[in-house]
Every structure is written in C-alpha cells, then in structure tokens.
Design a protein around this motif. Structure first.
Motif, short mmCIF file in Angstrom:
data_model
loop_
_atom_site.label_atom_id
_atom_site.label_comp_id
_atom_site.label_asym_id
_atom_site.label_seq_id
_atom_site.Cartn_x
_atom_site.Cartn_y
_atom_site.Cartn_z
N ALA A 72 0.83 -1.21 0.00
CA ALA A 72 0.00 0.00 0.00
C ALA A 72 0.86 1.26 0.00
CB ALA A 72 -0.94 0.00 1.20
N ALA A 73 1.96 1.23 0.74
CA ALA A 73 2.87 2.38 0.76
C ALA A 73 3.55 2.57 -0.59
CB ALA A 73 3.91 2.20 1.86
N ILE A 74 3.97 1.49 -1.20
CA ILE A 74 4.61 1.59 -2.53
C ILE A 74 3.61 2.09 -3.55
CG2 ILE A 74 5.62 0.22 -4.40
CD1 ILE A 74 6.90 -1.55 -2.19
N TRP A 75 2.42 1.49 -3.56
CA TRP A 75 1.38 1.89 -4.51
C TRP A 75 0.99 3.35 -4.30
CZ3 TRP A 75 -0.25 0.54 -8.97
CH2 TRP A 75 -1.47 0.99 -9.45
N GLY A 76 0.84 3.75 -3.05
CA GLY A 76 0.50 5.15 -2.76
C GLY A 76 1.57 6.11 -3.25
N SER A 77 2.82 5.74 -3.10
CA SER A 77 3.91 6.60 -3.57
C SER A 77 3.90 6.73 -5.09
CB SER A 77 5.26 6.03 -3.11
OG SER A 77 5.31 5.97 -1.71
N ILE A 78 3.65 5.63 -5.76
CA ILE A 78 3.61 5.66 -7.23
C ILE A 78 2.44 6.53 -7.71
CG2 ILE A 78 3.17 4.25 -9.29
CD1 ILE A 78 4.72 1.98 -7.85
N ILE A 79 1.27 6.34 -7.12
CA ILE A 79 0.10 7.11 -7.52
C ILE A 79 0.29 8.59 -7.21
CG2 ILE A 79 -2.38 7.46 -7.10
CD1 ILE A 79 -1.68 5.01 -8.78
N LEU A 80 0.90 8.89 -6.08
CA LEU A 80 1.18 10.29 -5.72
C LEU A 80 2.13 10.92 -6.73
CD1 LEU A 80 0.75 12.53 -3.60
CD2 LEU A 80 2.72 11.61 -2.38
N ALA A 81 3.17 10.20 -7.11
CA ALA A 81 4.13 10.71 -8.10
C ALA A 81 3.45 10.92 -9.46
CB ALA A 81 5.31 9.75 -8.24
N LEU A 82 2.58 9.99 -9.86
CA LEU A 82 1.86 10.16 -11.13
C LEU A 82 0.90 11.35 -11.08
CD1 LEU A 82 1.08 6.46 -12.13
CD2 LEU A 82 2.66 8.05 -13.26
N GLY A 83 0.31 11.58 -9.93
CA GLY A 83 -0.58 12.74 -9.78
C GLY A 83 0.17 14.05 -9.90
N ILE A 84 1.33 14.13 -9.28
CA ILE A 84 2.15 15.34 -9.39
C ILE A 84 2.64 15.51 -10.82
CG2 ILE A 84 4.33 16.38 -8.64
CD1 ILE A 84 3.78 15.03 -5.88
N ALA A 85 3.04 14.40 -11.45
CA ALA A 85 3.47 14.46 -12.85
C ALA A 85 2.33 14.93 -13.75
CB ALA A 85 3.97 13.09 -13.30
N ALA A 104 2.11 13.86 -21.69
CA ALA A 104 0.72 13.42 -21.89
C ALA A 104 0.67 12.09 -22.61
CB ALA A 104 -0.07 14.49 -22.65
N VAL A 105 1.56 11.90 -23.60
CA VAL A 105 1.62 10.61 -24.29
C VAL A 105 2.03 9.52 -23.30
CG1 VAL A 105 2.91 9.28 -26.02
CG2 VAL A 105 2.02 11.54 -26.60
N GLY A 106 3.05 9.80 -22.49
CA GLY A 106 3.52 8.82 -21.50
C GLY A 106 2.44 8.47 -20.49
N LEU A 107 1.74 9.47 -19.97
CA LEU A 107 0.68 9.20 -19.00
C LEU A 107 -0.49 8.46 -19.64
CD1 LEU A 107 0.65 12.51 -16.91
CD2 LEU A 107 1.45 10.25 -16.18
N SER A 108 -0.76 8.73 -20.91
CA SER A 108 -1.83 8.00 -21.60
C SER A 108 -1.46 6.53 -21.79
CB SER A 108 -2.13 8.64 -22.96
OG SER A 108 -2.66 9.92 -22.78
N ILE A 109 -0.21 6.28 -22.12
CA ILE A 109 0.25 4.90 -22.27
C ILE A 109 0.19 4.17 -20.92
CG2 ILE A 109 2.26 3.46 -22.79
CD1 ILE A 109 2.92 5.52 -25.01
N ILE A 110 0.61 4.85 -19.86
CA ILE A 110 0.51 4.26 -18.52
C ILE A 110 -0.96 3.97 -18.18
CG2 ILE A 110 0.78 4.74 -16.05
CD1 ILE A 110 3.40 6.21 -16.79
N PHE A 128 -13.71 2.24 -19.39
CA PHE A 128 -13.91 3.65 -19.67
C PHE A 128 -12.57 4.41 -19.64
CE2 PHE A 128 -17.99 2.27 -17.81
CZ PHE A 128 -18.76 2.42 -18.95
N THR A 129 -11.72 4.06 -18.70
CA THR A 129 -10.39 4.67 -18.64
C THR A 129 -9.57 4.27 -19.86
OG1 THR A 129 -10.49 4.53 -16.23
CG2 THR A 129 -8.34 4.97 -17.21
N LEU A 130 -9.71 3.02 -20.28
CA LEU A 130 -9.01 2.55 -21.47
C LEU A 130 -9.46 3.33 -22.70
CD1 LEU A 130 -7.14 0.42 -22.80
CD2 LEU A 130 -9.15 -1.01 -23.04
N ILE A 131 -10.75 3.53 -22.85
CA ILE A 131 -11.28 4.27 -23.99
C ILE A 131 -10.82 5.72 -23.94
CG2 ILE A 131 -13.41 5.14 -25.05
CD1 ILE A 131 -14.71 2.44 -24.21
N LEU A 132 -10.91 6.35 -22.77
CA LEU A 132 -10.49 7.75 -22.64
C LEU A 132 -9.01 7.92 -22.94
CD1 LEU A 132 -11.26 10.66 -21.89
CD2 LEU A 132 -10.68 10.08 -19.52
N SER A 133 -8.18 7.03 -22.41
CA SER A 133 -6.74 7.11 -22.67
C SER A 133 -6.44 6.90 -24.15
CB SER A 133 -5.98 6.08 -21.83
OG SER A 133 -6.10 6.37 -20.46
#
Length: 163
Positions: A72-85, A104-110, A128-133
C-alpha cells in the motif's frame, strides 16, 4: 532601392499557423488537472492507510499484514508521483511545451496499461479509462496537435508551391 521579396514570408506564415492552439488542448489540460488531483488524493489515502495498517497492527502482526502495508505504501507513492506528474504535464499542455505533449503521451500509455491490467483482474469499469486514454492518445497524435507542440517533421511549403 530595389524591391526584394521576403523569401521567408511563406515560412513565417506557415509556422505562425502552427502556433494556434488546437481546440482540445485546454480540455485535455483540464482533464489532466482533475486526474492529477484525484491521483494525489488517492496516493495520500494509500499512504495514510499503509501507516495506519502498520501502526494499528504492530503487536505481533502476521507477515501478510506487513506485506499489505508495504504494498500500500509503494502503490500510494507511485500514484502520488503520477498525480504530481499529471499536474506538471497539464501545465506543459496549457503553455504549449513539447515536454507537455511527451508527458501526456507517456501518462496516456501508462493509463492504457493500467486499464488493461485492471480489466484482466476483473475490474470492468476500467474499460472507460481505457477508452479515454485511447482517445487522448489518438488526439495527441493528430498532425495539427503534434505541429502545435513542435513534434512533427512536416516541412514548410516551398516558395514554388506558394506561387
């Protein structure tokens, strides 16, 4: 005084047209800001959950609880970093920076990879996230959008073609 036609006028007109912001860039930037805020809150929530889990069960916890807290700590850190990015990418999109397009291309691929993994795991609303990305990625690769961010190798029209 002789009249000398400006042979670079065609190029200036061409590049001037490329700097007009495409209609969907601001909308895409707003989506990135909203996504970034949700990701930041989700990352902080996961970090708080991980610290609560590890502190609440500190009296001889089973190994699996400690592992869940670490994940949970690792996942939270990754999600937090992606949010800041995502917030930085939104800024780059609003300002028309090339690195904003790349981010934006990188975040869409992720987002596409994450959605596919969630769908495989059985979480069907990720479609829905897949379609939006996918739509975002398609839009970013449109020629006029790539040209706006300076990501195209299209040559300006020649003087002969303009005549």
């Amino acid at each position: 005084l002789s009249f000398r036609p400006d042979k670079y006028a065609v190029n200036r007109r061409y590049y001037g047209m490329l700097r007009e912001k495409p209609a969907g860039i601001d909308f895409l930037g707003i989506i990135m800001v909203i996504n970034g805020m949700f990701a930041i809150f989700s990352g902080i929530d996961s970090l708080v959950f991980a610290s609560f889990l590890s502190s609440a069960l500190s009296v001889n916890p089973p190994v699996t609880v400690a592992e869940v807290a670490q994940l949970a700590a690792i996942w939270g850190s990754i999600i937090l970093a992606l949010g800041i990015a995502s917030l930085f990418v939104a800024y780059g999109l609003f300002k028309g920076r090339g690195w904003g397009w790349t981010g934006a291309v990188g975040l869409s691929i992720i987002g596409i990879i994450d959605s596919i993994m969630n769908i495989i795991a059985g979480y069907w609303p990720s479609i829905f996230t897949l379609i939006l990305s996918g739509i975002i990625l398609y839009y970013l690769y449109r020629p006029h959008v790539m040209a706006y961010f300076g990501k195209t190798a299209t040559a300006p029209p020649s003087d002969a073609a303009a005549a």
